[in-house]
Design a protein around this motif. Structure first.
Motif, PDB file in Angstrom:
ATOM      1  N   MET A   1       0.926  -1.307  -0.029  1.00 51.47           N
ATOM      2  CA  MET A   1      -0.001  -0.205  -0.242  1.00 51.47           C
ATOM      3  C   MET A   1       0.843   1.322  -0.101  1.00 51.47           C
ATOM      4  SD  MET A   1      -3.049  -0.637   2.578  1.00 51.47           S
ATOM      5  CE  MET A   1      -3.858   0.911   2.626  1.00 51.47           C
ATOM      6  N   ASN A   2       1.504   1.478   1.131  1.00 49.99           N
ATOM      7  CA  ASN A   2       2.478   2.736   1.357  1.00 49.99           C
ATOM      8  C   ASN A   2       3.891   2.362   1.322  1.00 49.99           C
ATOM      9  OD1 ASN A   2      -0.188   4.088   1.647  1.00 49.99           O
ATOM     10  ND2 ASN A   2       0.103   3.529   3.698  1.00 49.99           N
TER      11      ASN A   2
ATOM     12  N   PRO B   1      -6.048   4.072   1.633  1.00 46.71           N
ATOM     13  CA  PRO B   1      -5.018   4.497   1.021  1.00 46.71           C
ATOM     14  C   PRO B   1      -4.671   6.070   1.764  1.00 46.71           C
ATOM     15  CG  PRO B   1      -6.876   4.506  -0.512  1.00 46.71           C
ATOM     16  CD  PRO B   1      -7.264   3.817   0.705  1.00 46.71           C
ATOM     17  N   LEU B   2      -3.246   6.065   1.541  1.00 48.04           N
ATOM     18  CA  LEU B   2      -2.721   7.108   2.181  1.00 48.04           C
ATOM     19  C   LEU B   2      -3.320   8.506   1.724  1.00 48.04           C
ATOM     20  CD1 LEU B   2      -0.967   8.665   4.463  1.00 48.04           C
ATOM     21  CD2 LEU B   2       0.976   8.401   2.754  1.00 48.04           C
ATOM     22  N   CYS B   3      -3.425   8.411   0.414  1.00 49.18           N
ATOM     23  CA  CYS B   3      -4.199   9.793  -0.591  1.00 49.18           C
ATOM     24  C   CYS B   3      -5.395  10.031  -0.044  1.00 49.18           C
ATOM     25  CB  CYS B   3      -3.897   9.437  -2.006  1.00 49.18           C
ATOM     26  SG  CYS B   3      -4.863   7.991  -2.644  1.00 49.18           S
TER      27      CYS B   3
ATOM     28  N   GLY C   1       9.241  -1.429  -6.914  1.00 49.55           N
ATOM     29  CA  GLY C   1       9.511  -0.256  -6.310  1.00 49.55           C
ATOM     30  C   GLY C   1       8.354   0.851  -6.452  1.00 49.55           C
ATOM     31  N   ALA C   2       7.073   0.066  -6.869  1.00 48.01           N
ATOM     32  CA  ALA C   2       5.817   1.008  -6.751  1.00 48.01           C
ATOM     33  C   ALA C   2       4.928   0.845  -5.595  1.00 48.01           C
ATOM     34  CB  ALA C   2       4.923   0.671  -7.952  1.00 48.01           C
ATOM     35  N   THR C   3       4.268   1.804  -5.280  1.00 47.60           N
ATOM     36  CA  THR C   3       3.128   1.609  -4.078  1.00 47.60           C
ATOM     37  C   THR C   3       1.797   1.736  -4.710  1.00 47.60           C
ATOM     38  OG1 THR C   3       3.075   3.847  -3.499  1.00 47.60           O
ATOM     39  CG2 THR C   3       4.779   2.376  -2.466  1.00 47.60           C
ATOM     40  N   LEU C   4       1.194   0.940  -4.210  1.00 46.59           N
ATOM     41  CA  LEU C   4      -0.630   1.101  -4.534  1.00 46.59           C
ATOM     42  C   LEU C   4      -1.007   2.533  -4.344  1.00 46.59           C
ATOM     43  CD1 LEU C   4      -2.024  -2.334  -3.553  1.00 46.59           C
ATOM     44  CD2 LEU C   4      -1.276  -1.565  -5.748  1.00 46.59           C
TER      45      LEU C   4
END
Length: 330
Positions: A142-143, A188-190, A167-170
């Motif tokens: 996720m983060n 999700p953080l966003c 290297g990518a996060t959702l």
């Protein structure tokens, strides 16, 4: 003979706090309580068998039972429950306004097997007619980039699961529009940061969940309590002692919640929300024990098998230690 010294991993909830702070004891047990996040507990329990007693993912535990190699045996103490209508987050600039709009979309997931995701996919198909095979699932952290499944799963051939790029996060993929949404037990953080183009699929998740409960009577179960099987075999009194103690702790939490002379939780409108929940669900809004939860568990196990996570449909009675499915009476 002294008390049995046991490590107990669980979340820091109102319904467990009386055990962790010692107000309620467990018959015959000297507990060493560890208050951990679900992610840490489950990873350590299923990968390393780290605890004598542990809160467990219902999904991961069901996989172990279906495969015939469960290290833990469950007690019908349901430490986490949630209506998962809150768990789907989408890009609001993509024309995703209703569940049917998820067809053909790329939806991020931390793990396919998460109990929250099992429930969401089952509800999505049963209530809205959208099959898991109609969505492309993108798996990743996720983060933080990278997250392994706790237990290896083999999914049906029509299920499309791709891995997030290295290297990518959702969360960042959702921000950048590389995925259309995210499903999971945490936001999700966003979303938490108020991203203008990321919102929940259902504008009124409470109304949607209440409608679902009125129709089905189901309050989804996420986590159970598990005890090391070898310990339960050696000490057959132990599962019953755990059920007794955790039930008492939950009752104590419910009594505190209902005492609004000075609210015990940092939240306004507690008495109003509690009254609303009881009007919908009855006085026992968070039941433990097998009998009042059989339909919920049967529904979950049906979803679990249909989604390819368990190689056979597990029976409800297989989940729990036999000493915990009946009780004495006076």
């Amino acid at each position: 003979m002294g008390a049995l010294e046991l490590s107990i991993a669980m979340g820091d909830y109102d319904r467990t706090r009386a055990i962790s702070d010692g107000r309620i004891g467990i018959d015959g047990v000297s507990p060493n309580c560890m208050l951990l996040s679900p992610e840490e507990m489950f990873f350590r329990a299923f990968r390393h068998k780290a605890f004598d007693v542990s809160e467990l993912s219902l999904s991961s535990y069901s996989i172990s039972v279906a495969r015939g190699d469960p290290h833990y045996v469950a007690v019908p103490v349901f430490l986490s429950r949630a209506f998962r209508h809150t768990s789907i987050y989408v890009r609001k600039d993509r024309g995703i306004d209703r569940p049917a709009d998820l067809r053909g979309r790329r939806i991020g997931i931390a793990e396919y097997q998460l109990s929250a995701n099992v429930w969401f996919r089952g509800i999505l198909e049963d209530e809205y007619g959208v099959r898991p095979s109609e969505i492309e699932w993108v798996r990743g952290g996720m983060n933080t980039a990278g997250r392994p499944e706790k237990i290896k799963v083999e999914l049906p051939a029509d299920i499309r699961v791709s891995e997030a790029p290295q290297g990518a996060t959702l969360n960042q993929m959702l921000v950048d529009g590389e995925i259309d949404g995210f499903v999971g037990p945490r936001a999700p953080l966003c979303f938490d940061q108020g991203h203008p183009d990321v919102g929940r699929l259902f504008d009124d998740t409470v109304a949607e969940a209440e409608s679902y409960f009125r129709k089905t009577g189901i309050f989804p179960i996420m986590h159970v309590l598990g005890v090391r099987r070898s310990l339960a075999d050696q000490h057959p009194w132990l599962p019953g002692a755990l059920l007794k103690a955790f039930t008492r702790a939950k009752i104590m939490a419910e009594e505190a919640l209902a005492d609004t002379s000075a609210t015990k939780v940092t939240m306004p409108f507690v008495e109003d929300n509690l009254a609303r929940a009881k009007a919908l669900m009855g006085n026992d809004i968070w039941p433990y024990g097998l009998a009042p939860n059989r339909k919920v568990l049967e529904t979950f196990l049906g979803y679990h098998h249909a989604q390819g996570l368990s190689p056979r449909k597990v029976g409800v009675d297989e989940l729990f230690h036999p000493a915990t499915v009946e009780a004495f009476s006076l």
